[in-house]
Scaffold this motif. Structure first.
Motif, mmCIF file in Angstrom:
data_model
loop_
_atom_site.group_PDB
_atom_site.id
_atom_site.type_symbol
_atom_site.label_atom_id
_atom_site.label_comp_id
_atom_site.label_asym_id
_atom_site.label_seq_id
_atom_site.Cartn_x
_atom_site.Cartn_y
_atom_site.Cartn_z
ATOM 1 N N ALA A 233 84.485 104.066 107.302
ATOM 2 C CA ALA A 233 83.995 102.939 108.087
ATOM 3 C C ALA A 233 83.508 101.820 107.177
ATOM 4 O O ALA A 233 82.840 102.081 106.166
ATOM 5 C CB ALA A 233 82.863 103.393 108.999
ATOM 6 N N PRO A 234 83.826 100.565 107.500
ATOM 7 C CA PRO A 234 83.309 99.442 106.715
ATOM 8 C C PRO A 234 81.781 99.509 106.613
ATOM 9 O O PRO A 234 81.096 99.794 107.598
ATOM 10 C CB PRO A 234 83.754 98.211 107.516
ATOM 11 C CG PRO A 234 84.976 98.678 108.246
ATOM 12 C CD PRO A 234 84.708 100.121 108.603
ATOM 13 N N GLY A 235 81.279 99.283 105.408
ATOM 14 C CA GLY A 235 79.838 99.342 105.182
ATOM 15 C C GLY A 235 79.337 100.682 104.716
ATOM 16 O O GLY A 235 78.215 100.775 104.207
ATOM 17 N N SER A 236 80.143 101.741 104.889
ATOM 18 C CA SER A 236 79.737 103.047 104.379
ATOM 19 C C SER A 236 79.810 103.038 102.856
ATOM 20 O O SER A 236 80.494 102.192 102.252
ATOM 21 C CB SER A 236 80.649 104.143 104.933
ATOM 22 O OG SER A 236 81.982 103.964 104.470
ATOM 23 N N ALA A 237 79.126 103.970 102.222
ATOM 24 C CA ALA A 237 79.135 104.030 100.762
ATOM 25 C C ALA A 237 80.549 104.197 100.235
ATOM 26 O O ALA A 237 80.959 103.527 99.269
ATOM 27 C CB ALA A 237 78.243 105.178 100.287
ATOM 28 N N ARG A 240 82.571 100.976 100.666
ATOM 29 C CA ARG A 240 82.086 99.938 99.745
ATOM 30 C C ARG A 240 82.644 100.162 98.348
ATOM 31 O O ARG A 240 83.038 99.204 97.664
ATOM 32 C CB ARG A 240 80.557 99.923 99.725
ATOM 33 C CG ARG A 240 79.917 99.347 100.981
ATOM 34 C CD ARG A 240 78.424 99.616 101.007
ATOM 35 N NE ARG A 240 77.742 99.015 99.857
ATOM 36 C CZ ARG A 240 76.473 99.306 99.531
ATOM 37 N NH1 ARG A 240 75.787 100.203 100.238
ATOM 38 N NH2 ARG A 240 75.922 98.714 98.498
ATOM 39 N N VAL A 241 82.700 101.416 97.911
ATOM 40 C CA VAL A 241 83.267 101.716 96.594
ATOM 41 C C VAL A 241 84.751 101.375 96.568
ATOM 42 O O VAL A 241 85.244 100.712 95.640
ATOM 43 C CB VAL A 241 83.045 103.199 96.222
ATOM 44 C CG1 VAL A 241 83.836 103.564 94.973
ATOM 45 C CG2 VAL A 241 81.565 103.484 96.016
ATOM 46 N N ALA A 242 85.482 101.822 97.585
ATOM 47 C CA ALA A 242 86.921 101.542 97.641
ATOM 48 C C ALA A 242 87.184 100.046 97.654
ATOM 49 O O ALA A 242 88.073 99.556 96.945
ATOM 50 C CB ALA A 242 87.535 102.209 98.875
ATOM 51 N N ASP A 243 86.422 99.298 98.439
ATOM 52 C CA ASP A 243 86.639 97.857 98.535
ATOM 53 C C ASP A 243 86.330 97.151 97.219
ATOM 54 O O ASP A 243 87.046 96.226 96.818
ATOM 55 C CB ASP A 243 85.783 97.267 99.656
ATOM 56 C CG ASP A 243 86.284 97.655 101.044
ATOM 57 O OD1 ASP A 243 87.406 98.200 101.143
ATOM 58 O OD2 ASP A 243 85.542 97.418 102.028
ATOM 59 N N ALA A 244 85.267 97.575 96.537
ATOM 60 C CA ALA A 244 84.910 96.950 95.255
ATOM 61 C C ALA A 244 85.966 97.237 94.193
ATOM 62 O O ALA A 244 86.347 96.355 93.414
ATOM 63 C CB ALA A 244 83.546 97.448 94.792
ATOM 64 N N MET A 245 86.458 98.475 94.159
ATOM 65 C CA MET A 245 87.485 98.828 93.176
ATOM 66 C C MET A 245 88.759 98.034 93.407
ATOM 67 O O MET A 245 89.394 97.542 92.460
ATOM 68 C CB MET A 245 87.770 100.332 93.240
ATOM 69 C CG MET A 245 86.636 101.210 92.752
ATOM 70 S SD MET A 245 86.961 102.978 93.007
ATOM 71 C CE MET A 245 88.344 103.251 91.878
ATOM 72 N N ARG A 246 89.152 97.873 94.679
ATOM 73 C CA ARG A 246 90.392 97.163 94.988
ATOM 74 C C ARG A 246 90.255 95.661 94.790
ATOM 75 O O ARG A 246 91.233 94.982 94.464
ATOM 76 C CB ARG A 246 90.818 97.486 96.425
ATOM 77 C CG ARG A 246 91.244 98.940 96.585
ATOM 78 C CD ARG A 246 91.684 99.281 97.987
ATOM 79 N NE ARG A 246 90.581 99.279 98.961
ATOM 80 C CZ ARG A 246 90.701 99.676 100.212
ATOM 81 N NH1 ARG A 246 91.871 100.113 100.659
ATOM 82 N NH2 ARG A 246 89.661 99.657 101.034
ATOM 83 N N ALA A 247 89.047 95.131 94.964
ATOM 84 C CA ALA A 247 88.830 93.701 94.773
ATOM 85 C C ALA A 247 88.700 93.323 93.301
ATOM 86 O O ALA A 247 88.991 92.183 92.925
ATOM 87 C CB ALA A 247 87.576 93.259 95.531
ATOM 88 N N HIS A 248 88.267 94.273 92.482
ATOM 89 C CA HIS A 248 88.017 93.984 91.068
ATOM 90 C C HIS A 248 88.627 95.070 90.177
ATOM 91 O O HIS A 248 87.932 95.729 89.400
ATOM 92 C CB HIS A 248 86.507 93.882 90.820
ATOM 93 C CG HIS A 248 85.805 92.899 91.709
ATOM 94 N ND1 HIS A 248 85.854 91.531 91.496
ATOM 95 C CD2 HIS A 248 85.068 93.093 92.837
ATOM 96 C CE1 HIS A 248 85.171 90.916 92.444
ATOM 97 N NE2 HIS A 248 84.682 91.832 93.263
ATOM 98 N N PRO A 249 89.942 95.261 90.267
ATOM 99 C CA PRO A 249 90.560 96.376 89.545
ATOM 100 C C PRO A 249 90.472 96.269 88.032
ATOM 101 O O PRO A 249 90.501 97.295 87.340
ATOM 102 C CB PRO A 249 92.016 96.323 90.013
ATOM 103 C CG PRO A 249 92.237 94.913 90.445
ATOM 104 C CD PRO A 249 90.925 94.480 91.032
#
Length: 341
Positions: A233-237, A240-249
């Motif tokens: 779910a968006p906002g879950s820990a 958040r990790v997956a989104d940060a990794m994909r945004a800043h590989p």
């Protein structure tokens, strides 16, 4: 007269006659060959391993080798460790969160951000318990050494993870001197995160190359964990990790690393390699893969990864770049390492 060639003699049979040696094949139950080493048209070696592909619904689409036996995922566990740090209460986002899940190349921008994170949390590099090291990236290491620099804890590829672990311990009032003890509150929480994401119990706990506790799970569990992160779910820990990794590989790996290329070029892909030739990837619709090369040869990672993604119906020019592993002879390309499945 020239001597007559003789067949090498092996152990004596019951009747006293020496039996010829017979070259044995691989032991029963050996992992299948996932890649072969081809030089000048001659197959000179093989890399065995195990691999699992998951369909979008989470079912096993392909299993090669034993994908239910526990392995140490090594740095492929880092997204789960970063999620544990978030669950413990550390407020990280963006590049900082990507670096907390990283095996960074030790490039200048990696080292600078680790130092900033240390300062922001009232910490020093001396408190890091990862070993001093050179940049993981070979090109960066040459530049680093030419400048007269020496091995340093900040330069070690796991320093972002260790900085995040130290920071949350300082924030929570947990012991910082023992933050790598498997019984430490943070490591117990990470243990729980790993089990929840993998959907199975941790089979063993060891010590990773950076000194942090390392939780063993199966390759199927590892693929499930990455799938869990991209579908969380968006906002879950986890999300958040997956989104940060994909945004800043580039902070997860580096400018010359396949994890970075893959996450840049394949929309929504989450990718993380680990030492001893482990790799896990999840796609945004839930398709996922995990594999380990049995002999730990990282040179086989690219060809196997490219082929596995192709079997998951991924199409992208980046697969050719990731899968290309030429062999040289006299400085000239004379062969390749290629997937065999």
């Amino acid at each position: 007269m020239p001597a007559t060639p003789r067949t090498p003699e092996g152990p004596s049979t019951p009747d006293g006659i020496s039996a010829p040696f017979v070259l044995a094949g691989p032991p029963a139950g050996s992992p299948p060959v996932l890649a072969e080493v081809v030089r000048s048209g001659f197959v000179e070696g093989h890399h065995r391993g195990s691999l699992v592909l998951l369909a979008a619904d989470g079912s096993v689409e392909l299993a090669l080798g034993d994908v239910t036996a526990p392995v140490f995922p090594r740095s492929s566990n880092k997204p789960m460790q970063a999620a544990g740090v978030l669950r413990a209460g550390l407020d990280l986002s963006g590049e900082r969160l990507a670096l907390a899940a990283a095996s960074h190349s030790g490039e200048i921008f990696h080292r600078d951000l680790v130092r900033k994170m240390l300062i922001e949390n009232g910490l020093t590099g001396d408190q890091l318990q990862c070993p001093p090291d050179l940049p993981l990236d070979a090109v960066e290491a040459e530049t680093y050494l030419a400048a007269g620099a020496v091995r340093d804890r900040v330069t070690m590829n796991c320093s972002g993870k260790h900085t995040a672990m130290l920071a949350v311990c300082a924030q929570r009032g947990w012991p910082t001197e023992s933050y790598l003890d498997p019984g430490h509150p943070l490591q117990r929480l990470i243990h729980t995160v790993v089990e929840e994401a993998a959907g199975e119990p941790v089979a063993a706990v060891g010590t990773d190359g950076c000194g942090a506790p390392l939780m063993a799970i199966s390759l199927t569990g590892l693929a499930r964990a990455f799938r869990h992160f991209v579908l969380a779910a968006p906002g879950s820990a986890e999300r958040r990790v997956a989104d940060a990794m994909r945004a800043h590989p580039e902070y997860v790996a580096g400018t010359r690393r396949p994890d970075t290329w893959l996450m840049r070029e394949i929309p929504g892909a989450l990718s993380k390699m680990g030492a001893e030739a482990v790799q896990a990837v999840a796609l945004p619709d839930g398709r996922a893969l995990a594999f380990k090369i049995d002999d730990g040869a990282t040179r086989a990672l690219g060809p196997v990864l490219s082929r596995a993604l192709t079997l998951l119906n991924v199409t992208s020019p980046i697969l050719q770049k990731i899968g290309r592993t030429p062999l040289l002879g006299g400085g000239i390309e004379v062969g390749e390492i290629r997937a065999t499945f």
